[in-house]
Scaffold this motif. Structure first.
Motif, PDB file in Angstrom:
ATOM      1  N   GLY A  91       0.816  -1.211   0.000  1.00 43.97           N
ATOM      2  CA  GLY A  91       0.000   0.000   0.000  1.00 43.97           C
ATOM      3  C   GLY A  91       0.844   1.253   0.000  1.00 43.97           C
ATOM      4  N   ALA A  92       1.912   1.256   0.807  1.00 39.57           N
ATOM      5  CA  ALA A  92       2.792   2.418   0.876  1.00 39.57           C
ATOM      6  C   ALA A  92       3.514   2.634  -0.451  1.00 39.57           C
ATOM      7  N   VAL A  93       3.972   1.545  -1.072  1.00 38.36           N
ATOM      8  CA  VAL A  93       4.692   1.657  -2.346  1.00 38.36           C
ATOM      9  C   VAL A  93       3.774   2.192  -3.443  1.00 38.36           C
ATOM     10  N   LEU A  94       2.554   1.645  -3.527  1.00 40.08           N
ATOM     11  CA  LEU A  94       1.611   2.141  -4.534  1.00 40.08           C
ATOM     12  C   LEU A  94       1.240   3.592  -4.269  1.00 40.08           C
ATOM     13  N   ALA A  95       1.157   3.965  -2.988  1.00 41.08           N
ATOM     14  CA  ALA A  95       0.756   5.326  -2.634  1.00 41.08           C
ATOM     15  C   ALA A  95       1.789   6.365  -3.051  1.00 41.08           C
ATOM     16  N   VAL A  96       3.069   6.012  -3.050  1.00 43.50           N
ATOM     17  CA  VAL A  96       4.093   6.989  -3.434  1.00 43.50           C
ATOM     18  C   VAL A  96       4.382   6.969  -4.934  1.00 43.50           C
ATOM     19  N   ASN A  97       3.834   5.987  -5.644  1.00 40.68           N
ATOM     20  CA  ASN A  97       4.082   5.858  -7.080  1.00 40.68           C
ATOM     21  C   ASN A  97       3.182   6.833  -7.847  1.00 40.68           C
ATOM     22  N   SER A  98       3.759   7.899  -8.336  1.00 43.22           N
ATOM     23  CA  SER A  98       2.965   8.942  -8.996  1.00 43.22           C
ATOM     24  C   SER A  98       2.240   8.425 -10.230  1.00 43.22           C
ATOM     25  N   SER A  99       2.882   7.592 -11.024  1.00 43.78           N
ATOM     26  CA  SER A  99       2.238   7.049 -12.215  1.00 43.78           C
ATOM     27  C   SER A  99       0.988   6.265 -11.843  1.00 43.78           C
ATOM     28  N   PHE A 100       1.096   5.399 -10.841  1.00 43.32           N
ATOM     29  CA  PHE A 100      -0.051   4.596 -10.420  1.00 43.32           C
ATOM     30  C   PHE A 100      -1.191   5.488  -9.940  1.00 43.32           C
ATOM     31  N   VAL A 101      -0.899   6.454  -9.085  1.00 37.25           N
ATOM     32  CA  VAL A 101      -1.948   7.297  -8.504  1.00 37.25           C
ATOM     33  C   VAL A 101      -2.543   8.240  -9.552  1.00 37.25           C
ATOM     34  N   ILE A 102      -1.707   8.866 -10.352  1.00 38.62           N
ATOM     35  CA  ILE A 102      -2.211   9.804 -11.367  1.00 38.62           C
ATOM     36  C   ILE A 102      -3.232   9.133 -12.269  1.00 38.62           C
ATOM     37  N   TRP A 103      -2.886   7.941 -12.775  1.00 38.04           N
ATOM     38  CA  TRP A 103      -3.770   7.337 -13.770  1.00 38.04           C
ATOM     39  C   TRP A 103      -4.940   6.587 -13.153  1.00 38.04           C
ATOM     40  N   CYS A 104      -4.786   6.082 -11.943  1.00 41.92           N
ATOM     41  CA  CYS A 104      -5.945   5.464 -11.286  1.00 41.92           C
ATOM     42  C   CYS A 104      -7.028   6.492 -11.000  1.00 41.92           C
ATOM     43  N   PHE A 105      -6.628   7.761 -10.770  1.00 40.80           N
ATOM     44  CA  PHE A 105      -7.590   8.797 -10.404  1.00 40.80           C
ATOM     45  C   PHE A 105      -7.755   9.849 -11.500  1.00 40.80           C
ATOM     46  N   SER A 106      -7.476   9.450 -12.734  1.00 43.18           N
ATOM     47  CA  SER A 106      -7.581  10.351 -13.880  1.00 43.18           C
ATOM     48  C   SER A 106      -8.966  10.374 -14.489  1.00 43.18           C
ATOM     49  N   GLY A 107      -9.863   9.508 -14.000  1.00 47.54           N
ATOM     50  CA  GLY A 107     -11.169   9.348 -14.624  1.00 47.54           C
ATOM     51  C   GLY A 107     -11.197   8.236 -15.645  1.00 47.54           C
ATOM     52  N   LEU A 108     -10.004   7.719 -16.000  1.00 52.30           N
ATOM     53  CA  LEU A 108      -9.905   6.606 -16.937  1.00 52.30           C
ATOM     54  C   LEU A 108     -10.042   5.271 -16.207  1.00 52.30           C
ATOM     55  N   GLU A 109      -9.904   4.202 -16.948  1.00 50.22           N
ATOM     56  CA  GLU A 109     -10.195   2.853 -16.475  1.00 50.22           C
ATOM     57  C   GLU A 109      -9.046   2.174 -15.739  1.00 50.22           C
TER      58      GLU A 109
END
Length: 589
Positions: free
Chosen positions: A161-179
């Motif tokens: 969870g901590a690793v995914l939380a600091v990963n900007s690519s993962f967070v940006i695109w998960c919350f971009s409105g896309l799939e």
């Protein structure tokens, strides 16, 4: 560091009886008064909260392409069918049917495209809230997988969870409105089902086989490249099946194929009936080239983004924990198959203009799952000296990666790609206003490049000059026939208004085509600045503005209103654009 000898992994034809399942850690926690269920819940919640905190860093920003799917989901829920605008020809201008259906269901139950929820526009809150739920589900699956192969599943989940939380690519695109969030969830679910099947010796059972096929189908219905995961189950079966188990293996692979073909094939049939194509129109317009040997180099961009040192540590830990046969090794090998497929898919896809490794989301989810497991197990099994060495190396590697993630996230927040609210305000509402000024009917047409916000708010019929939602233009772009595009636009469609961004007027050849200057008058053209949200041009057909006073009024209106939006975006481009989005809105409303 020392390794610990474990028993050989069970054969896939022989269900595990739990002889060496690593549950000792959970039992120890329970004896100390910390129930395993509480540890599982806490690790998932903490990781989800960390991801949500990072997501809040980008405010209400969503990419304009996400709003294309929003428009299709709105029209589907409102009874017009899966079309871009009510009454237009059905063209599959989206490539994420699963995400589109989820959004349509949200609208049907009043959670999306109705107004505000807790004071936040629901077109922002619902997609982002759904993404957060997907991230929570991914972490829950991490716990399920980790519990199979390590006595510290809560710790592994917390690390992941901590690793995914600091990963900007993962967070940006998960919350971009896309799939991306639901796509990563389906791929993770597939990987965990396979891992559990290998670990328990039930890989060849109907339940595991059909489930694997179904999750692969859902991945394929989340993104076109998701079909690659249909190969995950057969590959794992081939790796773990012994000679005497071949008949059972063949049966399982056929069941998995059925689990994939029924839902995915059903959608293909629907696509053919509804849209007349076997591929989404978006894939035709983008003209994905055949893979080449040079594509392998794209994997280096993922390694560089994650941080070479951190990746190297994970690889060393992987080598250490897989030296000897064990359930851990079997589970890790099972994870490596879908992970490898995710890397292949990323390398094959052509580079994406949106940046931040948009297509790498499944790599981050599966890589984090596997990396957290092997690092945690290496730390657990190592002697004191080895633990100290590994811990120090991890701190240094993590600091380097986090620094890189922070820089990437900070830069993207400062200049995010095409905020869809910018398109709503700058393009859709302004052109609605000038259409009102020119007294254009709702049947009038506007040619556009940024399609999402326009399709939600424009009262005019939108012509997608980038071809994503236009069958004819997509066919021309597939063969790079820009002359055909111009012939179709200037001689056949003849839109009353044209709105172009960046250098698309030269890309499509409009600037060099004499018909463009002869038939269209510029209403506004910003200075050429590719980094500016206001890099836009608006043109009107000359026969609509023969009165010089009317032309001057239209030019003044578009210039004034466009520059207001550009100025606002310079300081607040992460905002929303009103409580509701409806066709016909203008800047004054």
């Amino acid at each position: 560091m020392s390794s610990v000898k474990l028993t050989d992994p069970p054969s896939v034809a022989e269900p595990d009886r739990g002889g060496d399942r690593p549950t000792g850690g959970d039992s120890a926690l329970s004896r100390r008064g910390f129930p395993p269920l509480l540890g599982a819940f806490a690790s998932v919640i903490v990781g989800t909260v960390l991801i949500g905190v990072h997501a809040s860093f980008y405010g209400n920003w969503m990419i304009d392409d996400a709003a294309i799917t929003f428009a299709y989901s709105r029209n589907l829920a409102d009874g017009f069918g899966p079309v871009l605008q009510p009454g237009v020809e059905p063209v599959e201008g989206f490539s994420n049917p699963l995400w589109m259906v989820l959004l349509a269901l949200g609208k049907l139950v009043g959670l999306f495209d109705h107004g505000t929820l807790f004071g936040v526009p629901d077109y922002v809150l619902f997609p982002k809230g759904l993404a957060l739920l997907c991230c929570a589900a991914i972490l829950a699956l991490v716990y399920v997988a980790a519990k199979r192969v390590t006595p510290r599943p809560a710790l592994v989940t917390l690390i992941a969870g901590a690793v995914l939380a600091v990963n900007s690519s993962f967070v940006i695109w998960c919350f971009s409105g896309l799939e991306n969030s639901v796509y990563a969830l389906m791929v993770t679910a597939l990987a965990v089902v396979i891992l559990c099947g290998v670990n328990s010796g039930t890989l060849l059972t109907a339940k595991v086989a059909v489930s694997a096929g179904a999750f692969a189908a859902l991945a394929g219905l989340s993104r076109p490249d998701g079909v690659i995961y249909a190969a995950a189950f057969p590959i794992v079966v081939a790796l773990f099946t012994r000679r005497g188990g071949i008949p059972a293996a063949v049966r399982a692979v056929l069941l998995s194929a059925a689990g994939f073909v029924v839902p995915f094939g059903g959608y293909l049939l629907f696509r053919w009936i509804e849209y007349g194509r076997l591929l989404p129109n978006t894939a035709v317009a983008k003209a994905q080239p055949l893979p080449s040997i040079e594509d392998i180099a794209k994997a280096g961009t993922v390694l560089q983004y994650a941080g070479w040192l951190l990746v190297a540590v994970a690889i060393v830990c992987l080598a250490l924990v897989t030296q000897k046969p064990s359930k851990l090794r079997a589970g890790v090998v099972a994870l490596l198959v879908p992970f490898g497929l995710s890397v292949v898919a990323f390398c094959v896809l052509q580079a994406d203009w949106m940046g931040q490794l948009r297509f790498a989301t499944p790599i981050w989810a599966l890589g984090t799952l596997g990396g957290a497991i092997v690092i945690a197990e290496t730390l657990r099994k190592a002697r004191i000296r080895g633990r100290v060495l590994l811990a120090v190396t991890l701190v240094i590697a993590s600091a380097s990666s986090i620094s890189g993630f922070y820089t990437q996230g900070k830069n993207y927040r400062a200049t995010p790609k095409t905020p869809f609210c910018s398109v709503v305000e700058r393009d859709a509402r302004v052109t609605n206003g000038v259409a009102d000024l020119l007294k254009l009917s709702d049947s009038a047409k506007i040619g556009v490049i940024d399609l999402g916000g326009m399709s939600l708010v424009s009262r005019l019929q939108v012509i997608d000059l980038a071809g994503l939602a236009d069958r004819v233009i997509a066919d021309y772009l597939r063969t790079a026939d820009f002359a055909g595009v111009r012939r179709h636009v200037f001689d056949e469609v003849r839109p009353e208004l044209i709105s172009l961004i960046g250098t698309w007027d030269t890309t499509l050849g409009f600037a060099q085509d004499p018909r463009f200057e002869q038939e269209y008058e510029v209403l506004y053209r910003s200075p050429r600045d590719p980094a500016a949200f206001g890099d836009v041009g608006v043109w009107v057909r000359k026969d609509l503005v023969r009165d010089p006073a009317l032309l001057a009024a239209a030019q003044d209106y578009v210039t004034t209103e466009t520059e207001k939006v550009v100025a606002a975006n310079a300081v607040a481009h992460l905002r929303s654009c009103g409580d509701q989005l409806r066709p016909g809105q203008t800047p004054a409303r």
